[in-house]
Design a protein around this motif. Structure first.
Motif, PDB file in Angstrom:
ATOM      1  N   CYS A  77      26.164   0.049 135.303  1.00  0.00           N
ATOM      2  CA  CYS A  77      26.335   1.421 135.804  1.00  0.00           C
ATOM      3  C   CYS A  77      25.342   2.369 135.141  1.00  0.00           C
ATOM      4  CB  CYS A  77      27.768   1.894 135.576  1.00  0.00           C
ATOM      5  SG  CYS A  77      28.995   1.162 136.676  1.00  0.00           S
ATOM      6  N   PHE A  80      22.135   2.182 136.949  1.00  0.00           N
ATOM      7  CA  PHE A  80      22.269   2.911 138.210  1.00  0.00           C
ATOM      8  C   PHE A  80      22.095   4.412 137.978  1.00  0.00           C
ATOM      9  CE2 PHE A  80      25.649   4.442 141.420  1.00  0.00           C
ATOM     10  CZ  PHE A  80      24.689   4.739 142.377  1.00  0.00           C
ATOM     11  N   CYS A  81      22.779   4.950 136.986  1.00  0.00           N
ATOM     12  CA  CYS A  81      22.712   6.388 136.711  1.00  0.00           C
ATOM     13  C   CYS A  81      21.329   6.811 136.228  1.00  0.00           C
ATOM     14  CB  CYS A  81      23.778   6.773 135.688  1.00  0.00           C
ATOM     15  SG  CYS A  81      25.474   6.519 136.271  1.00  0.00           S
ATOM     16  N   SER A 196      18.709   3.505 144.523  1.00  0.00           N
ATOM     17  CA  SER A 196      18.933   3.471 143.077  1.00  0.00           C
ATOM     18  C   SER A 196      19.946   2.398 142.709  1.00  0.00           C
ATOM     19  CB  SER A 196      19.420   4.848 142.596  1.00  0.00           C
ATOM     20  OG  SER A 196      18.443   5.842 142.818  1.00  0.00           O
ATOM     21  N   ALA A 197      20.979   2.237 143.530  1.00  0.00           N
ATOM     22  CA  ALA A 197      21.965   1.191 143.280  1.00  0.00           C
ATOM     23  C   ALA A 197      21.328  -0.190 143.366  1.00  0.00           C
ATOM     24  CB  ALA A 197      23.118   1.305 144.269  1.00  0.00           C
ATOM     25  N   ALA A 200      19.893  -1.523 140.157  1.00  0.00           N
ATOM     26  CA  ALA A 200      20.758  -1.605 138.973  1.00  0.00           C
ATOM     27  C   ALA A 200      21.249  -3.005 138.672  1.00  0.00           C
ATOM     28  CB  ALA A 200      21.953  -0.668 139.144  1.00  0.00           C
TER      29      ALA A 200
END
Length: 485
Positions: A77, A80-81, A196-197, A200
């Protein structure tokens, strides 16, 4: 793969949908993305259909995501961020194009809202999900938080990146695979979010993102594979979700907007009040669930405040959402503009007094623009005083004394947010305790993205942000440890 360039930002996958970690062909209807500031088509995309919704749920029920250690979920995560944060300028650009939100507004909202929320969640996730060992007459008891299951997360158009931070990231951290159903007005920005995901490294099925119409939303919420439905939206959608989930006892989390009061006490210095009241009431052209849309002032200070507010409202810069000096952009679509106009027309017909705004701004022949509007003199039971406009309209109401001010603040079916302004510490805390809302700010406006936020009464139930926002997506289990273990 079809793509489009907007102000130097490339948006790909216009005919695809992000399902279970892969881009697959979308099989739904064609959809035109129309700029709210120009009324011109900026892109044509293909919507997902029931086929992609079914595939997303099937993959979510079969993913390994919830079995990964929480530390590994935090790591994925966080990637991802970080990818999202690197694209904040791009996200702001495409959001301005398709939703009319000024880039100045998005820069602030994403930096302090989205990044603040997901950094808080990432920091607290391991501790929030740690087992708690207690004693009992039967022996030790381990209290464990386990993932609640497949989450359908329904997002509104007015802050999709922030809602990813406050809703979707906490659900993922809790171990829940998430199927995101974003608004049709979020086609471009959510494609960048999905990109963006994709970088990740989520396991297959952990995250799908569908920007679709209401029919796909209803399919997702009615499906027995959806264990928890989390909505940011309106009451009509919430009622459909309640009806669709009640027979199978699926959990729901509903954040449904508000009619939030700003209670200004007689000792409050207005210079200080206006610093937070103006952005708190007008940010996002009023398309903010926690907007301070009701300003409450005593009769003796009414005229003084209204004069100051008139100057402030008339000084707001309306313009092109791509212009970094623009404070107020258009509302999102013609329906939102008609709704805003209708509220103002009804208020004035019922005897309300127009202080500022109330019309299309001069020089704007195209776009869904409406001047930031201030109205006073409406009855307490007036439509404008009781119902959410979700547009740039603020109402000023008067109260007789402190007790009446509290009654007026609570005289609403909503209960999402509120602010109280005073230099009297005792009165501030008394008001904060007495006002029925999920968030009350003293001499500022909120909510804080690192603390649990949500509504009471008609503003819904459940909380987002903070460790409690992660807990929202878990089920508690007790494990009784008897002799010999």
């Amino acid at each position: 793969m079809r793509e489009i360039e907007i102000a130097g930002v490339t948006v790909p996958h216009l005919d695809s949908v992000y399902v279970a970690g892969e881009w697959v062909p979308a099989t739904g209807a064609a959809y035109e993305v129309v700029s709210p500031s120009t009324e011109k088509t900026v892109a044509e995309v293909t919507l997902p259909s029931a086929k992609e919704a079914d595939a997303a749920l099937a993959a979510a029920t079969d993913t390994e995501w919830g079995r990964l250690p929480v530390e590994q979920r935090v790591e994925i995560c966080a990637r991802f961020c970080t990818a999202l944060e690197a694209r904040f300028p791009d996200l702001g650009t495409v959001w301005a194009a398709e939703a009319g939100m000024p880039v100045r507004y998005s820069a602030t909202l994403h930096k302090y809202g989205a990044a603040g929320a997901w950094n808080s969640a990432l920091d607290c996730a391991v501790d929030a999900l740690r087992d708690d060992r207690r004693s009992s007459l039967l022996g030790d008891v381990v209290v464990r938080r386990e993932p609640a299951g497949v989450v359908v997360a329904i997002l509104a158009y007015n802050g999709p990146v922030v809602t990813m931070a406050t809703k979707v990231v906490p659900a993922l951290l809790a171990g829940c695979p998430v199927v995101v159903k974003a608004a049709p007005e979020s086609q471009l920005i959510m494609r960048l979010v999905a990109e963006s995901a994709a970088t990740a490294g989520f396991p297959a099925g952990a995250l799908s993102i569908l920007c679709s119409d209401v029919e796909v939303a209803r399919q997702l919420t009615a499906d027995p594979r959806a264990n928890l439905v989390s909505l940011t939206g309106g009451r009509v959608a919430a009622q459909h979700i309640i009806d669709a989930t009640r027979e199978r006892f699926a959990r729901t989390h509903l954040e449904l907007g508000g009619k939030s009061p700003a209670l200004i006490l007689d000792d409050a210095p207005l210079d200080r009040v206006l610093k937070s009241l103006v952005p708190g009431a007008t940010g996002g052209a009023g398309q903010v669930c926690a907007a301070l849309s009701r300003v409450l002032i005593s009769r003796q200070r009414h005229d003084e405040l209204v004069d100051r507010l008139r100057t402030a409202w008339q000084g707001l810069r309306i313009g092109d959402p791509f212009d970094r000096e623009t404070q107020i952009g258009p509302v999102v679509n013609p329906a939102a503009l008609r709704r805003t106009e209708g509220f103002v027309d009804r208020a004035l017909a019922a005897g309300g007094e127009l202080v500022a705004g109330g019309r299309r701004p001069e020089g704007f022949s195209a776009g869904y623009y409406y001047e930031p509007t201030l109205i006073t003199g409406v009855a307490r039971d007036a439509d404008l005083a009781r119902n959410e406009v979700f547009g740039p309209v603020t109402v000023v109401q008067t109260y007789e004394d402190f007790a009446d001010g509290l009654r007026l603040a609570n005289d609403t079916s909503f209960g999402l947010a509120a602010s109280v302004y005073t230099t009297d510490r005792a009165l501030a805390w008394e008001a904060a305790s007495a006002i029925s809302a999920g968030s009350v700010a003293i001499n500022t406006f909120g909510p804080a993205v690192s603390a649990p936020f949500g509504g009471v009464k008609g503003s819904g139930w459940g909380r987002e942000s903070g460790p409690e926002g992660i807990h929202e997506f878990t089920e508690l289990k007790q494990i009784v440890v008897g002799p010999g273990v």
